[in-house]
Design a protein around this motif. Structure first.
Motif, PDB file in Angstrom:
ATOM      1  N   MET A  71      28.651  42.044  52.330  1.00  0.00           N
ATOM      2  CA  MET A  71      27.564  41.465  51.533  1.00  0.00           C
ATOM      3  C   MET A  71      27.392  42.228  50.232  1.00  0.00           C
ATOM      4  O   MET A  71      27.188  41.625  49.176  1.00  0.00           O
ATOM      5  CB  MET A  71      26.262  41.499  52.354  1.00  0.00           C
ATOM      6  CG  MET A  71      25.152  40.683  51.792  1.00  0.00           C
ATOM      7  SD  MET A  71      25.409  38.923  52.112  1.00  0.00           S
ATOM      8  CE  MET A  71      25.933  38.380  50.533  1.00  0.00           C
ATOM      9  N   THR A  72      27.513  43.543  50.299  1.00  0.00           N
ATOM     10  CA  THR A  72      27.393  44.373  49.101  1.00  0.00           C
ATOM     11  C   THR A  72      28.451  43.981  48.075  1.00  0.00           C
ATOM     12  O   THR A  72      28.149  43.829  46.887  1.00  0.00           O
ATOM     13  CB  THR A  72      27.509  45.873  49.461  1.00  0.00           C
ATOM     14  OG1 THR A  72      26.443  46.210  50.359  1.00  0.00           O
ATOM     15  CG2 THR A  72      27.433  46.748  48.229  1.00  0.00           C
ATOM     16  N   GLY A  73      29.679  43.781  48.517  1.00  0.00           N
ATOM     17  CA  GLY A  73      30.753  43.375  47.610  1.00  0.00           C
ATOM     18  C   GLY A  73      30.497  42.009  46.994  1.00  0.00           C
ATOM     19  O   GLY A  73      30.739  41.797  45.795  1.00  0.00           O
ATOM     20  N   ILE A  74      30.003  41.081  47.799  1.00  0.00           N
ATOM     21  CA  ILE A  74      29.694  39.734  47.302  1.00  0.00           C
ATOM     22  C   ILE A  74      28.621  39.819  46.216  1.00  0.00           C
ATOM     23  O   ILE A  74      28.755  39.241  45.136  1.00  0.00           O
ATOM     24  CB  ILE A  74      29.238  38.815  48.464  1.00  0.00           C
ATOM     25  CG1 ILE A  74      30.417  38.522  49.398  1.00  0.00           C
ATOM     26  CG2 ILE A  74      28.620  37.517  47.939  1.00  0.00           C
ATOM     27  CD1 ILE A  74      30.015  37.876  50.722  1.00  0.00           C
ATOM     28  N   ILE A  75      27.552  40.559  46.507  1.00  0.00           N
ATOM     29  CA  ILE A  75      26.442  40.679  45.554  1.00  0.00           C
ATOM     30  C   ILE A  75      26.880  41.453  44.305  1.00  0.00           C
ATOM     31  O   ILE A  75      26.493  41.100  43.189  1.00  0.00           O
ATOM     32  CB  ILE A  75      25.205  41.320  46.232  1.00  0.00           C
ATOM     33  CG1 ILE A  75      24.680  40.401  47.336  1.00  0.00           C
ATOM     34  CG2 ILE A  75      24.116  41.621  45.204  1.00  0.00           C
ATOM     35  CD1 ILE A  75      24.340  38.985  46.912  1.00  0.00           C
ATOM     36  N   ASP A  76      27.709  42.488  44.471  1.00  0.00           N
ATOM     37  CA  ASP A  76      28.224  43.232  43.308  1.00  0.00           C
ATOM     38  C   ASP A  76      28.923  42.282  42.336  1.00  0.00           C
ATOM     39  O   ASP A  76      28.689  42.339  41.119  1.00  0.00           O
ATOM     40  CB  ASP A  76      29.223  44.313  43.735  1.00  0.00           C
ATOM     41  CG  ASP A  76      28.576  45.533  44.358  1.00  0.00           C
ATOM     42  OD1 ASP A  76      27.331  45.669  44.267  1.00  0.00           O
ATOM     43  OD2 ASP A  76      29.324  46.346  44.950  1.00  0.00           O
ATOM     44  N   ARG A  77      29.779  41.411  42.850  1.00  0.00           N
ATOM     45  CA  ARG A  77      30.536  40.485  41.987  1.00  0.00           C
ATOM     46  C   ARG A  77      29.608  39.461  41.327  1.00  0.00           C
ATOM     47  O   ARG A  77      29.780  39.126  40.152  1.00  0.00           O
ATOM     48  CB  ARG A  77      31.653  39.816  42.788  1.00  0.00           C
ATOM     49  CG  ARG A  77      32.795  40.807  43.108  1.00  0.00           C
ATOM     50  CD  ARG A  77      33.983  40.157  43.805  1.00  0.00           C
ATOM     51  NE  ARG A  77      33.748  39.835  45.208  1.00  0.00           N
ATOM     52  CZ  ARG A  77      33.754  40.706  46.208  1.00  0.00           C
ATOM     53  NH1 ARG A  77      33.981  41.989  45.971  1.00  0.00           N
ATOM     54  NH2 ARG A  77      33.543  40.320  47.445  1.00  0.00           N
ATOM     55  N   LEU A  78      28.625  38.968  42.075  1.00  0.00           N
ATOM     56  CA  LEU A  78      27.676  38.017  41.494  1.00  0.00           C
ATOM     57  C   LEU A  78      26.798  38.687  40.434  1.00  0.00           C
ATOM     58  O   LEU A  78      26.481  38.082  39.410  1.00  0.00           O
ATOM     59  CB  LEU A  78      26.795  37.396  42.588  1.00  0.00           C
ATOM     60  CG  LEU A  78      27.513  36.462  43.559  1.00  0.00           C
ATOM     61  CD1 LEU A  78      26.570  36.068  44.704  1.00  0.00           C
ATOM     62  CD2 LEU A  78      28.045  35.223  42.850  1.00  0.00           C
ATOM     63  N   GLU A  79      26.448  39.943  40.678  1.00  0.00           N
ATOM     64  CA  GLU A  79      25.617  40.682  39.723  1.00  0.00           C
ATOM     65  C   GLU A  79      26.380  40.926  38.416  1.00  0.00           C
ATOM     66  O   GLU A  79      25.815  40.773  37.325  1.00  0.00           O
ATOM     67  CB  GLU A  79      25.166  42.007  40.350  1.00  0.00           C
ATOM     68  CG  GLU A  79      24.093  42.732  39.558  1.00  0.00           C
ATOM     69  CD  GLU A  79      23.542  43.926  40.301  1.00  0.00           C
ATOM     70  OE1 GLU A  79      22.339  44.179  40.156  1.00  0.00           O
ATOM     71  OE2 GLU A  79      24.311  44.611  41.012  1.00  0.00           O
ATOM     72  N   LYS A  80      27.660  41.265  38.514  1.00  0.00           N
ATOM     73  CA  LYS A  80      28.482  41.472  37.316  1.00  0.00           C
ATOM     74  C   LYS A  80      28.555  40.227  36.450  1.00  0.00           C
ATOM     75  O   LYS A  80      28.700  40.317  35.235  1.00  0.00           O
ATOM     76  CB  LYS A  80      29.893  41.913  37.696  1.00  0.00           C
ATOM     77  CG  LYS A  80      29.998  43.353  38.094  1.00  0.00           C
ATOM     78  CD  LYS A  80      31.413  43.742  38.454  1.00  0.00           C
ATOM     79  CE  LYS A  80      31.410  45.159  38.992  1.00  0.00           C
ATOM     80  NZ  LYS A  80      32.570  45.449  39.822  1.00  0.00           N
ATOM     81  N   ARG A  81      28.472  39.057  37.093  1.00  0.00           N
ATOM     82  CA  ARG A  81      28.528  37.787  36.360  1.00  0.00           C
ATOM     83  C   ARG A  81      27.139  37.297  35.936  1.00  0.00           C
ATOM     84  O   ARG A  81      27.002  36.207  35.385  1.00  0.00           O
ATOM     85  CB  ARG A  81      29.231  36.732  37.203  1.00  0.00           C
ATOM     86  CG  ARG A  81      30.721  37.071  37.366  1.00  0.00           C
ATOM     87  CD  ARG A  81      31.496  36.022  38.065  1.00  0.00           C
ATOM     88  NE  ARG A  81      31.370  34.696  37.481  1.00  0.00           N
ATOM     89  CZ  ARG A  81      31.832  33.584  38.054  1.00  0.00           C
ATOM     90  NH1 ARG A  81      32.454  33.653  39.214  1.00  0.00           N
ATOM     91  NH2 ARG A  81      31.667  32.418  37.473  1.00  0.00           N
ATOM     92  N   GLY A  82      26.108  38.092  36.214  1.00  0.00           N
ATOM     93  CA  GLY A  82      24.757  37.747  35.772  1.00  0.00           C
ATOM     94  C   GLY A  82      24.077  36.655  36.582  1.00  0.00           C
ATOM     95  O   GLY A  82      23.122  36.038  36.109  1.00  0.00           O
ATOM     96  N   MET A  83      24.545  36.421  37.814  1.00  0.00           N
ATOM     97  CA  MET A  83      23.976  35.349  38.635  1.00  0.00           C
ATOM     98  C   MET A  83      22.861  35.824  39.554  1.00  0.00           C
ATOM     99  O   MET A  83      22.045  35.024  39.999  1.00  0.00           O
ATOM    100  CB  MET A  83      25.077  34.675  39.449  1.00  0.00           C
ATOM    101  CG  MET A  83      26.076  33.968  38.577  1.00  0.00           C
ATOM    102  SD  MET A  83      27.339  33.180  39.590  1.00  0.00           S
ATOM    103  CE  MET A  83      28.590  32.919  38.351  1.00  0.00           C
TER     104      MET A  83
END
Length: 147
Positions: A71-83
């Motif tokens: 979940m941390t990895g999923i959220i990290d990637r979404l956060e980098k894209r500003g979502m």
């Protein structure tokens, strides 16, 4: 006068099979729509869960039935894209809540709009059929808002 006969009723196994096929079609439709936004199905699902409201990382992982580290990895990637963005919980600063941004809302709406197979299937239903389907699904699965 002929005897009126009832249509045979579907048994639980038949209903489970139809649900399986239906969810397979929905999930395939969702996966293609998420990919068109350069997201994995898991990233797209995280966005749709967050569309219901902010969630703590732990509860998000439980809802999505995945490991907290994944979940941390999923959220990290979404956060980098500003979502999404992370925010410390007001009552417990150790807890991080994940919040959907305006961009995340836009992408979630775009994914749903691109789910043509699902949209077309639901569009074939009358208003009364939609209400009935909603009520039945709510009875079967509880009052969880749709993804």
């Amino acid at each position: 006068m002929g005897l009126m006969t009832e249509a045979p009723r579907a048994d639980t196994a038949q209903l489970m099979e139809l649900l399986s096929v239906s969810l397979g079609v929905y999930y395939g439709d969702f996966t293609v729509a998420a990919a068109s936004e350069n997201l994995t199905a898991s990233q797209g699902k995280a966005l749709t869960v967050l569309r219901r409201g902010p969630a703590a990382m732990r509860s998000l992982a439980e809802t999505m039935t995945c490991d907290a580290s994944n979940m941390t990895g999923i959220i990290d990637r979404l956060e980098k894209r500003g979502m999404v963005r992370r925010e410390a919980d007001a009552s417990d600063r150790r807890v991080k809540n994940v919040i959907l941004t305006a961009e995340g809302e836009r992408v979630t709406d775009a994914i749903r709009a691109k789910m043509r197979t699902t949209q077309e299937g639901l569009d074939r239903l009358s208003g009364q059929d939609r209400d009935s389907l909603y009520a039945l699904l709510e009875r079967v699965f509880g009052s969880h808002p749709a993804s």
